[in-house]
Scaffold this active site. Structure first.
Site, PDB file in Angstrom:
ATOM      1  CE1 TYR A  42      -2.941  -3.109   0.478  1.00  0.00           C
ATOM      2  CE2 TYR A  42      -3.327  -2.461   2.756  1.00  0.00           C
ATOM      3  CZ  TYR A  42      -3.545  -3.327   1.704  1.00  0.00           C
ATOM      4  OH  TYR A  42      -4.370  -4.397   1.872  1.00  0.00           O
ATOM      5  CG  LEU A 181     -18.696  -1.946   2.773  1.00  0.00           C
ATOM      6  CD1 LEU A 181     -18.698  -0.439   2.952  1.00  0.00           C
ATOM      7  CD2 LEU A 181     -19.886  -2.583   3.476  1.00  0.00           C
ATOM      8  CG  ASN A 230     -18.106   1.873   7.569  1.00  0.00           C
ATOM      9  OD1 ASN A 230     -19.208   1.904   7.026  1.00  0.00           O
ATOM     10  ND2 ASN A 230     -16.987   2.119   6.917  1.00  0.00           N
TER      11      ASN A 230
END
Length: 265
Positions: A42, A181, A230
């Protein structure tokens, strides 16, 4: 070593801007998250570490997980780059260190003992794997001295991973669900929207509450108001009928499916 206590986590894939990443991690911890997931791939470990340092939350209360890049899975590279990850994160250890993908430089017999070495040296408290097939998971369990603490894979209401969930129960490790999701597809899913409306919840909270109820540790991405939204899933108990309805949805294709993934060989 005590068992790994994993709660809903913050996924940081795609948080490429350092300032945004740092602010998001700090805000997530202030909101109540206690699990932060990053990776060498990342390219944001330094910003994640700064977010952890900027928060008032005690480091020992946070599960910090990172993953070794598939190009860094030769034994000496595993050891060297794991220490580099610690330097970027500004930490003396991580709670969980994953094999990110069992591809490229991955060789089970050579790679996995290096993870044992890092655990023995205190670089990581726990060893995990990510994106493994059932056969590769079984192989890793045979080779590792350390127990596998977590297996991270794509998992959401339209891609429910029943075989890997069953193996997580059998082998006593946590299944950590990335893209919980479905890269946003779940937010517009008619069946999920209907359940959300019935329960006066957002579709995101429905999907995350389903995961938590089914023993999956979701690691949604989120910024701003979505962080707190969330987190509401932790306190939601969906009716059994709605949970069963989600379990019965027609499965769809993976959202994350690189050509060289182990399941495509």
């Amino acid at each position: 070593m005590p068992p790994l206590d994993l709660s809903i986590g913050l996924g940081t894939s795609g948080l490429d801007d350092p300032e945004t990443c740092t602010d998001t991690v700090a805000a997530a911890l202030e909101a109540g998250y206690r699990h932060v997931d990053t990776a060498q791939m990342y390219d944001n470990e330094a910003a994640v570490g700064e977010g952890i340092a900027a928060s008032d939350v005690d480091r020992d209360d946070v599960v910090v997980a990172t993953k070794v890049h598939p190009e860094n899975l030769a034994p000496e590279d595993v050891r060297e780059t794991a220490h580099e990850s610690l330097d970027r994160l500004g930490l003396d250890r991580v709670d969980l260190l994953y094999v990110h993908w069992p591809i490229r430089a991955y060789d089970a017999e050579a790679t996995l003992p290096a993870f044992d070495d890092l655990r023995d040296a205190g670089v990581t408290d726990h060893v995990g794997v990510s994106n493994f097939t059932p056969d590769l998971l079984r192989e890793a369990r045979e080779i590792l001295d350390a127990p596998i603490a977590a297996h991270q894979v794509e998992c959401h209401p339209r891609f429910r991973q029943p075989e890997l969930r069953a193996l997580a129960d059998e082998f006593d490790h946590r299944l950590v669900g990335y893209s919980p999701l479905g890269r946003g597809e779940i937010l517009d899913d008619p069946a999920i929207l209907e359940i959300a409306e019935r329960n006066d919840l957002s579709p995101a909270v429905v999907a995350l509450a389903w995961a938590l109820d089914r023993g999956i540790v979701p690691i949604p991405k989120g910024r701003g108001d979505h962080l707190r939204e969330n987190l509401r899933a932790v306190d939601v108990d969906l009716p059994d009928a709605d949970l069963d309805e989600i379990d019965g949805l027609d499965p769809e294709e993976r959202q994350i499916d690189p050509d060289d993934a182990a399941w495509n060989r």
